[in-house]
Scaffold this active site. Sequence first.
Site: not given
Ligand code: IMP
Length: 429
Positions: A13, A16, A40-41, A223, A308, A337
């Site tokens: 987040d 990017k 989620g971009h 991520q 969330r 910033l």
């Molecule tokens: P998963 O990738 O759905 O298995 O989630 C594993 C962990 O990575 C959790 O804490 C999610 O909230 C976090 N996570 C997965 N994808 C993202 C993202 O794109 N942005 C922020 N956190 C992410």
Amino acid sequence: MPLHIVIGAQWGDEGKGRVVDYLSAGADFVARYNGGDNAGHTVTVGSKIFKLHLVPSGIVHPHTIGILGNGMVVNPRTLLDEMSSLRGAGVSIAPQRLHISPAAHLITAAHRAVDKALESARGKGQIGTTGRGIGPAYTDKATRRGLRMADLLASDFRDRLRAHLLESNRTLGMLSAPELEVDAEIEAFINQTSRLALYIHDVATELNLALQQGQTVLAEGAQGTLLDIDHGTYPFVTSSSTVAPAALTGLGLGQTVAREARVMGVTKAFQTRVGSGPFPTELSGEMAERLRGTGANPWDEFGTTTGRPRRVGWLDGVLLRYAVRVNGMTDLIITKLDILSGMEKLKLCTGYTVNNALVHDLPGGADGLSACAPVYEELPGWTEEISHVRKWKDLPKNARAYLERVSALAETPIKLVSLGPEREQILAL
Ligand code: IMP
């Protein structure tokens, strides 16, 4: 041979999507190499806001070719929805400009169901996954029983899908979770995936050739570094390799193309995290609410995929330096910033105390983080609104000092600073 890799330097987040959109103006290919629709971009172009989970953010530029690499796990339903909403917004999405690796893995309804069932079985030890089936899809990949894009073209695909669903139902049964209707799932899945067959393409050969011919490939990480399966805060991580070297394996590129690659690490001017796991600089109360926002604006700190509220805190210089190292970062990009404007004092984490000892690097990698208490340096804030600023010299003195200190802590030059969600709200240094 310009390969540019954009990675998240924090827990995802970082913004990017908007950075990739900005850099895509100079790219021929924009390629996702890891993860799936857990990402989620967000890209804002004028009055249009694109929330992309699978299609690379650079697709919004008409001259680019978008790639979904072999390192990805693809949910066909999300992909088709995204393709249709992009088309609805006037973006051309056709087999000529969106190419999916035959080796990318498929996510089914069974993967999502198992993901959710495993999460509830974890009880208090929940990871806080996005529930998108990411972990179970990568598990099937690692145990060599996954379904890949190429399998869609195989004559026995229906049988393999059935075997996968029956096997997943056994797992769901063991977890006391409701089982799936196998025949209905097969029909729905085949109906969706048949529309994707035309997009399967030998992207590894295509990208290698493009790089040999001097074209620019922009690899878009999903991520962030601290969610990496090996280098992140395990087990509170995602199931893929998120770091820059994974762009090579996740796209089918060899080591030689990495020699001249630029690795651009994106970090917010503060720290955020969704889901469970250690977070030394986490804030609560009024200060946290100030950084998070109320959710009224699309750029407030609420998850793009899950909605969330994100956990928020001061920028952690120790983690940033760690991200520089594990990615081989050449450039630093700072986002949001502008959110710090109006704060009287800012804090930057420059070290930790662990068992009464002061450390400036991560003891034992990201695993040791829960034992760390932050040590802060305090810097004066600035009151001016800065979202209109386009030149370094026009930033308030204290904003420049803050950025200079971040760059010094990371031992990496800052190349871009984002000051708002719009395409033009970027300051290039
Ligand atoms: P998963 O990738 O759905 O298995 O989630 C594993 C962990 O990575 C959790 O804490 C999610 O909230 C976090 N996570 C997965 N994808 C993202 C993202 O794109 N942005 C922020 N956190 C992410």
